[in-house]
Scaffold this active site. Sequence first.
Site, PDB file in Angstrom:
ATOM      1  N   GLU A  24      16.136  40.616  16.696  1.00 33.63           N
ATOM      2  CA  GLU A  24      16.809  39.708  15.768  1.00 33.63           C
ATOM      3  C   GLU A  24      16.802  40.230  14.332  1.00 33.63           C
ATOM      4  OE1 GLU A  24      15.661  36.922  19.153  1.00 33.63           O
ATOM      5  OE2 GLU A  24      14.931  38.778  18.245  1.00 33.63           O
TER       6      GLU A  24
ATOM      7  N   GLU B 116      11.776  35.369  24.611  1.00 36.23           N
ATOM      8  CA  GLU B 116      11.230  34.048  24.281  1.00 36.23           C
ATOM      9  C   GLU B 116      11.267  33.130  25.504  1.00 36.23           C
ATOM     10  OE1 GLU B 116      12.282  33.639  19.537  1.00 36.23           O
ATOM     11  OE2 GLU B 116      13.847  33.180  20.998  1.00 36.23           O
TER      12      GLU B 116
END
Length: 261
Positions: free
Chosen positions: A132, A112
Amino acid sequence: MTEAAIRTRRDGVILEVTLDRPKANAIDLATSREMGRVFQTFRDDPDLRVAILTGGGEKFFCPGWDLKAAAAGDAVDGDYGVGGFGGLQELRDLNKPVIAAVNGIACGGGLELALSADLILAADHARFALPEIRSGTVADAASVKLPKRIPYHIAMELLLTGRWFDAEEAQRWGLVNEIVAGDQLMDRAWELARHLAAGPPLVYAAIKEIVREAENAKFQDAMNRITKRQLATVDVLYESEDQQEGARAFAEKRDPVWKGY
């Protein structure tokens, strides 16, 4: 300058920022806040034009959130500092080019973070993932950004499975601009940074603001804001000496000399 886990190197108008937290360059709250201060300084310094972000060592760019720090009490929803996680994701009005030089593993929040840059170079051994899902949490920024950057079904596959993919696949989907041999990565990043540094900073600023403002706007609405000079960077550009210099240099068949005003 060396501050905690962040090393910076300044050469003329270019700032190199290295995340260096052995063993994996994971980001805890203190590191995130320091990165925010570094990139805020970069944004606000009129003498800096381009930034390079990379990781220390050859194995990891960044794996994202420091889970050991979280286990020790660092709140996942704590104070990440100005700019949000990693100092870049939510830094307002950053109108200068940022290059991510991904020198190794970039997963979770590290991927990210790379997605927050404008250009991404990847070492040929770099690997990526959004794992995640396996930890029972959500890759929030990637869930917002990824379906807008690559084909929807590929983005959803990466988000829903958390699988790993290599630099070649990342380039195939348009996530990275170039793949570079690991020992040549930083040389190429600096070559690209110098190329950008020689360009018109006011135009770069206008491009970045237009792209941000137009992301969720209808085409004609965005064009109206530009032509009516309702964007600050566009208004500055159209009144600038650099705007006139560009026209003069073209007419005189010479390279323009950009002053940034």
